[in-house]
Write a protein that holds these residues in place. Sequence first.
Motif, PDB file in Angstrom:
ATOM      1  N   VAL A  47      12.620  61.953 -24.343  1.00  0.00           N
ATOM      2  CA  VAL A  47      11.635  62.123 -25.331  1.00  0.00           C
ATOM      3  C   VAL A  47      12.177  62.523 -26.535  1.00  0.00           C
ATOM      4  O   VAL A  47      13.165  63.504 -26.448  1.00  0.00           O
ATOM      5  N   ILE A  48      11.977  61.840 -27.489  1.00  0.00           N
ATOM      6  CA  ILE A  48      12.099  62.684 -28.972  1.00  0.00           C
ATOM      7  C   ILE A  48      10.891  63.078 -29.538  1.00  0.00           C
ATOM      8  O   ILE A  48       9.983  62.434 -29.563  1.00  0.00           O
ATOM      9  N   GLU A  49      10.860  64.263 -29.949  1.00  0.00           N
ATOM     10  CA  GLU A  49       9.981  64.718 -30.917  1.00  0.00           C
ATOM     11  C   GLU A  49      10.385  64.279 -32.189  1.00  0.00           C
ATOM     12  O   GLU A  49      11.007  65.064 -32.999  1.00  0.00           O
ATOM     13  N   GLY A  50       9.845  63.174 -32.464  1.00  0.00           N
ATOM     14  CA  GLY A  50      10.375  62.606 -33.780  1.00  0.00           C
ATOM     15  C   GLY A  50       9.264  62.182 -34.615  1.00  0.00           C
ATOM     16  O   GLY A  50       9.451  61.297 -35.532  1.00  0.00           O
ATOM     17  N   PHE A  51       8.172  62.607 -34.581  1.00  0.00           N
ATOM     18  CA  PHE A  51       7.111  62.169 -35.196  1.00  0.00           C
ATOM     19  C   PHE A  51       6.663  62.875 -36.580  1.00  0.00           C
ATOM     20  O   PHE A  51       7.333  64.251 -36.934  1.00  0.00           O
ATOM     21  N   TYR A  52       5.930  62.341 -37.473  1.00  0.00           N
ATOM     22  CA  TYR A  52       5.480  63.192 -38.717  1.00  0.00           C
ATOM     23  C   TYR A  52       3.981  64.170 -38.197  1.00  0.00           C
ATOM     24  O   TYR A  52       3.332  63.919 -37.356  1.00  0.00           O
ATOM     25  N   GLY A  53       3.866  65.076 -38.888  1.00  0.00           N
ATOM     26  CA  GLY A  53       2.779  65.894 -38.505  1.00  0.00           C
ATOM     27  C   GLY A  53       3.092  67.222 -37.807  1.00  0.00           C
ATOM     28  O   GLY A  53       4.539  67.573 -37.601  1.00  0.00           O
ATOM     29  N   ARG A  54       2.019  68.076 -37.152  1.00  0.00           N
ATOM     30  CA  ARG A  54       2.524  69.282 -36.643  1.00  0.00           C
ATOM     31  C   ARG A  54       3.216  69.072 -35.594  1.00  0.00           C
ATOM     32  O   ARG A  54       3.001  68.513 -34.568  1.00  0.00           O
ATOM     33  N   ALA A  55       4.495  69.702 -35.571  1.00  0.00           N
ATOM     34  CA  ALA A  55       5.333  69.756 -34.437  1.00  0.00           C
ATOM     35  C   ALA A  55       4.885  70.445 -33.066  1.00  0.00           C
ATOM     36  O   ALA A  55       3.718  71.351 -33.386  1.00  0.00           O
ATOM     37  N   TRP A  56       5.425  70.284 -32.092  1.00  0.00           N
ATOM     38  CA  TRP A  56       5.100  71.126 -30.705  1.00  0.00           C
ATOM     39  C   TRP A  56       5.570  72.627 -30.793  1.00  0.00           C
ATOM     40  O   TRP A  56       6.434  72.910 -31.741  1.00  0.00           O
ATOM     41  N   THR A  57       4.918  73.293 -30.123  1.00  0.00           N
ATOM     42  CA  THR A  57       5.277  74.743 -30.218  1.00  0.00           C
ATOM     43  C   THR A  57       6.534  74.872 -29.255  1.00  0.00           C
ATOM     44  O   THR A  57       6.905  74.004 -28.264  1.00  0.00           O
ATOM     45  N   PRO A  58       7.272  75.992 -29.174  1.00  0.00           N
ATOM     46  CA  PRO A  58       8.413  76.090 -28.254  1.00  0.00           C
ATOM     47  C   PRO A  58       7.808  76.370 -26.973  1.00  0.00           C
ATOM     48  O   PRO A  58       8.752  75.651 -26.059  1.00  0.00           O
ATOM     49  N   ARG A  59       6.719  76.787 -26.750  1.00  0.00           N
ATOM     50  CA  ARG A  59       6.331  76.866 -25.225  1.00  0.00           C
ATOM     51  C   ARG A  59       6.098  75.299 -24.762  1.00  0.00           C
ATOM     52  O   ARG A  59       6.488  74.854 -23.703  1.00  0.00           O
ATOM     53  N   GLN A  60       5.435  74.518 -25.711  1.00  0.00           N
ATOM     54  CA  GLN A  60       5.193  73.053 -25.365  1.00  0.00           C
ATOM     55  C   GLN A  60       6.479  72.338 -24.901  1.00  0.00           C
ATOM     56  O   GLN A  60       6.738  71.547 -24.177  1.00  0.00           O
ATOM     57  N   ARG A  61       7.595  72.752 -25.845  1.00  0.00           N
ATOM     58  CA  ARG A  61       8.821  71.962 -25.796  1.00  0.00           C
ATOM     59  C   ARG A  61       9.584  72.615 -24.394  1.00  0.00           C
ATOM     60  O   ARG A  61      10.099  71.551 -23.774  1.00  0.00           O
ATOM     61  N   LEU A  62       9.231  73.676 -23.927  1.00  0.00           N
ATOM     62  CA  LEU A  62      10.011  74.008 -22.668  1.00  0.00           C
ATOM     63  C   LEU A  62       9.076  73.206 -21.636  1.00  0.00           C
ATOM     64  O   LEU A  62       9.675  72.580 -20.595  1.00  0.00           O
ATOM     65  N   GLU A  63       7.609  73.152 -21.709  1.00  0.00           N
ATOM     66  CA  GLU A  63       6.974  72.574 -20.736  1.00  0.00           C
ATOM     67  C   GLU A  63       7.347  70.714 -20.822  1.00  0.00           C
ATOM     68  O   GLU A  63       7.585  70.110 -19.552  1.00  0.00           O
ATOM     69  N   MET A  64       7.766  70.414 -21.914  1.00  0.00           N
ATOM     70  CA  MET A  64       8.238  69.078 -21.853  1.00  0.00           C
ATOM     71  C   MET A  64       9.464  68.805 -21.378  1.00  0.00           C
ATOM     72  O   MET A  64       9.488  67.693 -20.636  1.00  0.00           O
ATOM     73  N   LEU A  65      10.316  69.817 -21.254  1.00  0.00           N
ATOM     74  CA  LEU A  65      11.642  69.549 -20.541  1.00  0.00           C
ATOM     75  C   LEU A  65      11.346  69.553 -19.034  1.00  0.00           C
ATOM     76  O   LEU A  65      11.901  68.720 -18.369  1.00  0.00           O
ATOM     77  N   ASP A  66      10.176  70.176 -18.536  1.00  0.00           N
ATOM     78  CA  ASP A  66       9.662  70.097 -17.145  1.00  0.00           C
ATOM     79  C   ASP A  66       9.276  68.548 -16.992  1.00  0.00           C
ATOM     80  O   ASP A  66       9.556  68.220 -16.016  1.00  0.00           O
ATOM     81  N   TRP A  67       8.659  68.244 -18.057  1.00  0.00           N
ATOM     82  CA  TRP A  67       8.080  66.888 -17.650  1.00  0.00           C
ATOM     83  C   TRP A  67       9.098  65.620 -17.619  1.00  0.00           C
ATOM     84  O   TRP A  67       8.842  64.781 -16.746  1.00  0.00           O
ATOM     85  N   ILE A  68      10.044  66.027 -18.581  1.00  0.00           N
ATOM     86  CA  ILE A  68      11.106  64.972 -18.610  1.00  0.00           C
ATOM     87  C   ILE A  68      11.860  64.972 -17.273  1.00  0.00           C
ATOM     88  O   ILE A  68      11.974  63.994 -16.465  1.00  0.00           O
ATOM     89  N   VAL A  69      12.418  66.118 -16.549  1.00  0.00           N
ATOM     90  CA  VAL A  69      12.750  66.462 -15.115  1.00  0.00           C
ATOM     91  C   VAL A  69      11.894  65.411 -14.245  1.00  0.00           C
ATOM     92  O   VAL A  69      12.350  64.926 -13.353  1.00  0.00           O
TER      93      VAL A  69
END
Length: 493
Positions: A47-69
């Motif tokens: 996943v790339i958080e590569g879009f325009y607009g409001r970025a994800w939060t640090p907590r969401q990024r950590l969760e995204m790592l779990d989704w990726i795994v």
Amino acid sequence: MTIMRDEPIASSLPPGLAGWSMDTTFDTTDDRELGGIVTSKPLLTGVIEGFYGRAWTPRQRLEMLDWIVGSGMNTFVYGPKDDIKIRARWREIYNAAEAAELQDLVEAARARKLNFMVAIAPCLDVVYSDASDLKALKRRLDQLLALGVKHFALLFDDIPRTMAAADDRAFDSFAAAQVYFTNSAFEHLKSQVEQPVLLFCPTEYCGAFAGHDVPGSAYLNTVGEGLNPEIGVFWTGPDIVSKTLSAEGLREIGRVLRRKPVIWENFHANDYDIRRVMAGPLGGRKAEILGLIDGLITNPNNEFEANFVPVHTTGAFARGVDVEGDALAAALPIWQKRFRLAFTQPTKLLPLEDVRLLVELFYQPFRQGPEVEALLQTARRMLSEAHPDVTSATWREGHAAITGLRDRIRNLFDLMTELENRDLFYAFHPYLWEAREEVTHLVTYLDWLAEGHPEGTEFPDRDRIYNFYRRGFTVAVQELLPRDPSGRYRHHL
Ligand code: GDL
């Protein structure tokens, strides 16, 4: 969810994901037709958080790592356009607080055995031939290297093709300038760390930007010839958001770039159209393309919570699983666990058929979910004549079916308001609101037709402000250039 650094991974995964098989070494088949191009690299997926607009939060990024795994992928790319130090202020290093946030991600990714990649986009104002700009880039890279980052992306997307006068003198072309700058960055990385990974996002990152003539693009040919073969190149397909990625198209770009592209997948992105969210499975791609790419990195919806099915099915696709069937069916019950209804004891979840309806309503960029599409087709048929026979069995059945859809959407809307996870609620609320309003309006119209109103009477349109949420400046501008049903512009229509 905050993940403790030394917490074992399995226990930090969301329930339902912990037992999933993790296949991060999925091997792509060598494609002989590319002749001579390096093919043995494992597929870079994530996943790339590569879009325009409001970025994800640090907590969401950590969760995204779990989704990726959980979806069997191996990479997270940190590249929100909203991080000013990625693009507009690319020369400035991160301050202590920002660096600490990144460090957390580096460690969280390492604990999960994921690649953690950071993007820098020096493209807005770089002077490629200016030694101080190269120095500024090296300083940025050095700071990130010190934080433990080994994977980088240099992005040159969405910029004009003009260069400073000094660059015009120093380089044969725009592409040559970028190639020089990127190769120099890579040499620097290699001098600092073992086996760094660098991806390059070209300015012509899709067929449309190459004038739909990939082999004829001087820019892409220069990149292919000049860029160090160890550097990967992003490609979004024939368009920014590509309906399909064909094997033929990927062979073509592979030949020009002299390497397989890493797909920057915008299928689920929604930053370009704020009225939509893409919560459905990946589509329009066949497994045959897996041997023709070096990576598949998805840049999904701004709304973090809308991305579970997109991420999961992208991972499944990369492992060769049928996305719209098996992968979607497997993802829904796991995603459902996030839909806890507040104040229920024991905890109740949004029913699975409602989660499925949500996906059907907000499916993919080029189509609705199959069930919803069939109902829309029914409505189109019912409204295809000025005076339909509203007493016919077909018409009455259609009326009942559309009314049923309205009731399901209303029910879904009401239940969603009770979600404990408010991010999940707000991820869909504006879209669901519109869906409910419009389908309710449609049913009111069908009811009026069914009542057999006297000849000459009009539908009471004043009950509702005409298309009220499709007004305003943007629409006024858009209406200046109407398009006919085939999509051609007809300003005099
Ligand atoms: C783009 C941008 C990306 C954006 C996406 C969808 C690339 C390479 N760059 O042009 O940041 O999210 O389109 O709008 O895709």
